[in-house]
Design an enzyme around this catalytic site. Sequence first.
Site, PDB file in Angstrom:
ATOM      1  N   VAL A 164      -0.552  31.012   9.282  1.00  0.00           N
ATOM      2  CA  VAL A 164      -1.971  30.403   9.088  1.00  0.00           C
ATOM      3  C   VAL A 164      -1.975  29.032   8.593  1.00  0.00           C
ATOM      4  CG1 VAL A 164      -4.262  30.716   8.128  1.00  0.00           C
ATOM      5  CG2 VAL A 164      -2.970  32.604   8.446  1.00  0.00           C
ATOM      6  N   GLY A 186       2.580  35.469   7.245  1.00  0.00           N
ATOM      7  CA  GLY A 186       2.994  36.740   7.131  1.00  0.00           C
ATOM      8  C   GLY A 186       3.791  37.461   8.064  1.00  0.00           C
ATOM      9  N   MET A 242       3.744  38.845  11.048  1.00  0.00           N
ATOM     10  CA  MET A 242       3.692  38.554  12.439  1.00  0.00           C
ATOM     11  C   MET A 242       3.041  37.141  12.597  1.00  0.00           C
ATOM     12  SD  MET A 242       2.343  41.988  13.935  1.00  0.00           S
ATOM     13  CE  MET A 242       1.038  42.261  13.001  1.00  0.00           C
ATOM     14  N   ASP A 258      -5.562  47.612   6.524  1.00  0.00           N
ATOM     15  CA  ASP A 258      -4.721  46.921   5.674  1.00  0.00           C
ATOM     16  C   ASP A 258      -5.376  46.074   4.786  1.00  0.00           C
ATOM     17  OD1 ASP A 258      -2.175  45.829   5.442  1.00  0.00           O
ATOM     18  OD2 ASP A 258      -2.460  44.255   6.586  1.00  0.00           O
ATOM     19  N   LYS A 317      -4.781  30.417  12.821  1.00  0.00           N
ATOM     20  CA  LYS A 317      -3.631  31.630  12.801  1.00  0.00           C
ATOM     21  C   LYS A 317      -2.837  31.434  14.293  1.00  0.00           C
ATOM     22  CE  LYS A 317      -3.117  36.287  11.739  1.00  0.00           C
ATOM     23  NZ  LYS A 317      -3.699  37.664  11.023  1.00  0.00           N
TER      24      LYS A 317
END
Length: 379
Positions: free
Chosen positions: A25, A20, A22, A135, A40
């Site tokens: 995973v 993603g 930031m 989100d 993560k």
Amino acid sequence: MAENVPHIGPYAIDKALARGAMGTVFLGTHPKLNIPVAIKILLPEFLQNEKVRQRFEREARAIAALRHPGIVDIFDFGHDSEHGFYLCMEYIDGPHLGDIEKQVPKIPESVLVSIGAELCTALDVAHAKGILHRDLKPENVFMDKGRLVLGDFGIVKAITEDHPLDDAAADPQTEVIGTPGFIAPEQLRHQPLEQRTDIFALGSLLYFLASGNFAFTAKSPYLLEQKFHNERPASLFEQRPDLSHDFVTILERCLAVDMEMRPLSMSSLRAEFREILNIMGVRDTRDELAKFQKSPSGYHYHARMRSVNYLTEQLKISVRDNDRKAVEEYLKRLEGVDPVQHQGYEISGVREILQHEKPSLASDTSSPAKSQTKSQAKS
């Protein structure tokens, strides 16, 4: 530990699952339980970013506080000398809703409403704990044999005084943060956020799954703000004539730019979704989603036949009530669900109602205009 197997903390890593903005995973194995887990970690460039690290720890706290079948579970939060902080979470061996939208054209209404009802339940739990997800998007919602699982609490926000997060999470000053296409107007405007912010995102998610298009999208925050101010989303009635008026109207309310026009809470929204499901004969949303996940094509046939039977019965009632508007609506929906084989026009009385001309204003002697003309003639 085998030297040739990479590890993050005590967890042997098999492969990367997703990356993603930031973090990354990975698929790993729990050393004691011997089950697959999702690990993560932050991307290297964020390891020294205090604000991002704070969000990472906040995500762990949020998930730990929200033990619920519709929310991803957490097993561990720790620190690795090489990779920094990590989260060890439940591994969901199923597609996310973004994958499903790409693979399945025209997701049936019963599935869309079931998804809405399940997410309302999970988000209602979060809101009751004072946590705003902030989100909600297809890539953050996974389907696990009918169980819908909400993940990625990386940008959660505290919306009540009594919450399990850190003090910074409750700061009323909001950043413009979220995913384009699902971000609410108040997020873009630095305005106070509340549970109806997630309701807007849920409406955006369901609109996208139904149509394959974003309700609101633009190339820049400025242009998106202009869209919020000047435009409404393209009509779902035109894109999906098979969808019910009730469902489309609910989504329109969820997508209201004015927060006050949206449903009040996730629990009240779920009740509205539940009413639609009851009419459609759906009693168990997880069973419905499990059947859809197992065989989308087989489910399409089952859902189509169920919808045709329901709409045909409603059409017969509308004919008995001599309700031309309802007859036209149910015919349009039947054509959307089954454009080739439906027998709506063959139902006794349908053609007669459609052929009956509506009285025009000019011939209506009871109309104000006609009465006024008569009055003028007498004078």
